[in-house]
Design an enzyme around this catalytic site. Structure first.
Site: not given
Length: 239
Positions: A48, A52, A121, A124
């Site tokens: 994650e 991101d 989440d 990502e």
């Protein structure tokens, strides 16, 4: 068409149009609650973190090229909206991501497969797994295919991030007074439900009056504000 005999992670990769290492993709779909209940196995938070960064970079470049006349502040606002939890969760629902999640029993019972934060989440993390498996170009292409359809809806997601401020700004632009909220609560303390009504007036006339509900006063007000913001949007052209 998805192969019905393929593993769930393989079906997801096929749906996304990418080739991802099955173990990495399975890790990307593993929430920490599931990992905890299964002896502390790996979970998706590192992926994650990686995803991101890739998401932010690809979205930044996309916006920079698509909007040559916008200044830094405007670009930053649009980027924040498009990579927000609300936007990513909407994308995740669109690809059916919730059906592939590995969740602990508690999260499963409380609807974790459809929680904005978990969906965002995990999306990502999937981007991070794609980067490690297929490289930066494929990962960037995946981000753009997911994000670009929403590029011109940045205002909507920005409003969802902070609906009360967005409503205040829209009311001001329309020459209206500040929104007025009224909140009531029903039910026992441990299971209370709140309902908020927000009213926006201009020169004594009600432009909109909407309601929203939630498990807290804040969430009820936010729901009402977002609905009011949407309704007032139709009035912008006439101001």
């Amino acid at each position: 068409m998805e192969d019905p005999e393929a593993t769930p992670s393989a079906q997801l990769a096929e749906r996304l149009g990418v080739v991802v290492d099955p173990e990495l993709l399975d890790l990307a779909l593993t929430h920490r609650s599931f990992a905890f209940e299964h002896g502390g196995i790996g979970h998706n938070e590192r992926l994650e973190f990686l995803g991101d960064s890739i998401l932010g970079q690809a979205t930044t470049v996309m916006l920079y090229r698509a909007h040559p006349k916008l200044d830094e502040g405007q670009l930053a606002k649009r980027r924040a909206a498009l990579v927000s939890t609300v936007a990513l969760a909407e994308i995740a629902r669109g690809i059916g991501l919730g059906a592939y999640l590995h969740l602990g029993r508690g999260e499963h019972l409380t609807g974790g497969h459809d929680k904005d934060s978990i969906l965002a989440d995990t999306l990502e993390a999937v981007i991070g797994a794609t980067y490690l498996s297929a490289g930066p170009d494929v990962a960037t292409d995946l981000v753009l295919r997911l994000i670009e359809p929403l590029r011109d809806q940045a205002d909507r997601f920005g409003a969802a991030m902070d609906p009360k401020t967005s409503l205040q700004e829209r009311a001001t632009a329309l020459g209206a007074t500040a929104p007025v909220y009224a909140v009531t609560g029903t039910g026992p303390d441990h299971d209370r439900v709140y309902e908020a009504t927000v009213t926006v007036t201009r020169r004594g006339d009600v432009l909109t009056r909407t309601t929203g509900s939630g498990t807290s006063k804040k969430h009820a007000e936010m729901a009402a504000a977002l609905d009011a913001w949407t309704r007032l949007g139709a009035l912008d052209a006439g101001v």
